[in-house]
Design a protein around this motif. Structure first.
Motif, PDB file in Angstrom:
ATOM      1  N   GLY A 325      86.551  75.848  80.391  1.00  0.00           N
ATOM      2  CA  GLY A 325      87.018  77.160  79.942  1.00  0.00           C
ATOM      3  C   GLY A 325      87.987  77.079  78.773  1.00  0.00           C
ATOM      4  O   GLY A 325      88.005  77.961  77.907  1.00  0.00           O
ATOM      5  N   LEU A 326      88.803  76.026  78.730  1.00  0.00           N
ATOM      6  CA  LEU A 326      89.799  75.899  77.664  1.00  0.00           C
ATOM      7  C   LEU A 326      89.186  75.473  76.336  1.00  0.00           C
ATOM      8  O   LEU A 326      89.592  75.944  75.271  1.00  0.00           O
ATOM      9  CB  LEU A 326      90.875  74.883  78.075  1.00  0.00           C
ATOM     10  CG  LEU A 326      91.930  75.350  79.080  1.00  0.00           C
ATOM     11  CD1 LEU A 326      92.802  74.177  79.502  1.00  0.00           C
ATOM     12  CD2 LEU A 326      92.795  76.455  78.483  1.00  0.00           C
ATOM     13  N   PHE A 327      88.189  74.582  76.387  1.00  0.00           N
ATOM     14  CA  PHE A 327      87.715  73.966  75.154  1.00  0.00           C
ATOM     15  C   PHE A 327      86.419  74.553  74.590  1.00  0.00           C
ATOM     16  O   PHE A 327      86.162  74.425  73.396  1.00  0.00           O
ATOM     17  CB  PHE A 327      87.552  72.459  75.353  1.00  0.00           C
ATOM     18  CG  PHE A 327      88.850  71.750  75.613  1.00  0.00           C
ATOM     19  CD1 PHE A 327      89.910  71.865  74.731  1.00  0.00           C
ATOM     20  CD2 PHE A 327      89.027  70.981  76.755  1.00  0.00           C
ATOM     21  CE1 PHE A 327      91.111  71.222  74.971  1.00  0.00           C
ATOM     22  CE2 PHE A 327      90.230  70.336  76.996  1.00  0.00           C
ATOM     23  CZ  PHE A 327      91.277  70.459  76.098  1.00  0.00           C
ATOM     24  N   SER A 328      85.613  75.200  75.404  1.00  0.00           N
ATOM     25  CA  SER A 328      84.351  75.751  74.903  1.00  0.00           C
ATOM     26  C   SER A 328      84.531  76.776  73.783  1.00  0.00           C
ATOM     27  O   SER A 328      83.775  76.773  72.808  1.00  0.00           O
ATOM     28  CB  SER A 328      83.558  76.369  76.059  1.00  0.00           C
ATOM     29  OG  SER A 328      83.157  75.368  76.966  1.00  0.00           O
ATOM     30  N   PRO A 329      85.528  77.690  73.875  1.00  0.00           N
ATOM     31  CA  PRO A 329      85.675  78.698  72.814  1.00  0.00           C
ATOM     32  C   PRO A 329      86.077  78.122  71.452  1.00  0.00           C
ATOM     33  O   PRO A 329      85.985  78.834  70.443  1.00  0.00           O
ATOM     34  CB  PRO A 329      86.785  79.620  73.354  1.00  0.00           C
ATOM     35  CG  PRO A 329      86.813  79.370  74.827  1.00  0.00           C
ATOM     36  CD  PRO A 329      86.453  77.933  74.981  1.00  0.00           C
TER      37      PRO A 329
END
Length: 444
Positions: A325-329
């Motif tokens: 969730g932290l790195f995908s965007p």
């Protein structure tokens, strides 16, 4: 609030919060495979998937507490034996006599003494990742600070805080940048020049801030109980052996790949030898050692409890979901912005993963292909990890070393956060600028 919770209550509260999160955050995990060359488990990029699994029961959450304590047994042994060793040396009078000598030499040069402490711990943090070992040194450091007129917050920042900063900005921290570069498939110790420049800038700003704070918050100088003009021959030998042992341990860490167990053995042996030199019989030596253990028990339990938090989140299968969730965007923003956001994400992720070495092993295989995809150099990716993850050791309540040092120093966590947040944000600002500059000139 007049009575803020102590370190024990804070960590138990975080354990409860972590367990609740396992019911809120979707479960998922990345696939992992064995790297037979390096004999370790690695994360497979782009392999995240949701996972169906039962929720972690209340009993399993309770089981995480003894598991967490047992899992940090090697570190707890080091803290007990190192703490017992320092306590025994203190009882010989060598430390007090040595401090008296230092105070005499540094009379009127308190700022110089504080700067030396900062420099020593910055260097130790940058070279060998010194952190947990500071727990046992804290009582002696506090005594030294009070004799110079510095309050506990100043001394903890100058010692523990400086070690964290050194580790975070280091070009050669074996537990930080070296592991991260290896996971990112970069040449080890590459990009040292730029990291060293940023380390020097951060160190100067950090030192200036601490000295400025210390000068505005002086306390009445404490007087040592033992007031002797010169060191006795026995105590000279004891202090010389202490310095020699630290040299041997440093060599062992850097050259021989020593761990906590080898360090523990060295300091245990040092304590026994010092007791013999001081003229204590074997019975008295061991009794003093046991008293030293008692002083460190609370710090050890805090370390173990902090480890329980990551166990709960791991067994609840939510750590990988948080990473995803932290790195995908980040792939949807420009490289310069994504570099800074990557640092912030690493900082947030350090809450459930208090081991920055473990965080490097988990995140770098995921971030490396992502960095390639968005046009961000792998070297910048490592910078974002260093600055974001390691620097958070200075504020995260899940970091057992921090909580143990604060407990020994008698500093309440809310007071610490109120004090340390400004210099931390200042240093993180320097880190963000360093990342932006690195992106602009194509740091490789």
């Amino acid at each position: 609030m007049n009575k803020f919770p102590n370190a024990f209550v804070i960590i138990l509260s975080v354990i409860l919060f972590a367990w609740i999160l396992t019911y809120i955050i979707p479960k998922g995990n990345y696939q992992r495979e064995l790297d037979t060359i390096n004999n370790r488990t690695i994360v497979v990029p782009d392999s995240y998937e949701r996972k169906e699994a039962p929720h972690l029961s209340a009993f399993n959450a309770l089981l995480a507490i003894p598991k967490g304590i047992a899992g940090r047994a090697d570190l707890m042994v080091l803290i007990l034996l190192l703490g017992g060793c320092f306590y025994l040396i203190e009882k010989t009078g060598a430390l007090n006599q040595g401090l008296n000598k230092l105070i005499t030499l540094l009379k009127g040069k308190e700022v110089f003494a504080l700067s030396i402490i900062i420099l020593l711990f910055l260097t130790a943090g940058a070279t060998i990742g010194l952190q947990e070992e500071i727990i046992a040194m804290t009582p002696v450091l506090l005594l030294f600070g009070l004799t110079l007129g510095y309050n506990p917050s100043t001394i903890v920042t100058a010692s523990y805080g400086s070690a964290v900063l050194g580790a975070a900005f280091s070009p050669f921290n074996p537990f930080g940048v070296v592991i991260a570069q290896k996971e990112a498939e970069l040449e080890l110790l590459s990009g040292t020049e730029y990291r060293l420049i940023i380390l020097l800038i951060a160190a100067v700003v950090w030192t200036f801030y601490i000295v400025r704070y210390a000068s505005k918050n002086r306390v009445e100088k404490a007087k040592l109980e033992l007031d002797i003009e010169g060191l006795t021959a026995r105590n000279k030998i004891i202090l010389a052996l202490l310095a020699f042992t630290f040299s041997v341990v440093t060599y062992g860490l850097i050259v021989l790949s020593w761990g906590f167990i080898e360090m523990s053995a060295c300091f245990f042996g040092l304590g026994l030898v010092c007791g013999f030199i001081a003229g204590f019989d074997f019975n008295k030596t061991t009794e003093i050692y046991i008293d030293g253990f008692k002083e460190m028990i609370f710090a050890c339990i805090v370390i173990g409890l902090a480890n329980s938090i990551s166990i709960i989140m791991s067994e609840g299968f939510i750590v990988d979901t948080i990473v995803f969730g932290l790195f995908s965007p980040l792939q949807n923003v420009p490289p310069s912005v994504s570099g800074v956001l990557m640092m912030i994400s690493q900082a947030i992720l350090h809450f459930p993963i208090p081991s920055y070495s473990g965080q490097a092993i988990l995140t770098m295989p995921i971030l490396t292909p992502l960095a390639d995809l968005i046009g961000l150099s792998r070297q910048v990716c490592v910078l974002a990890y260093q600055y974001g993850a390691i620097m958070m050791d200075i504020i995260m309540p899940t970091n057992g070393s921090l909580m143990a040092v604060l407990a020994l120093a008698g500093i309440k966590y809310n007071h610490w956060i109120k004090y340390i947040i400004k210099p931390t944000l200042l240093i993180m600002g320097i880190a963000a600028i360093a990342i932006l500059i690195a992106v602009q000139f194509g740091y490789e």
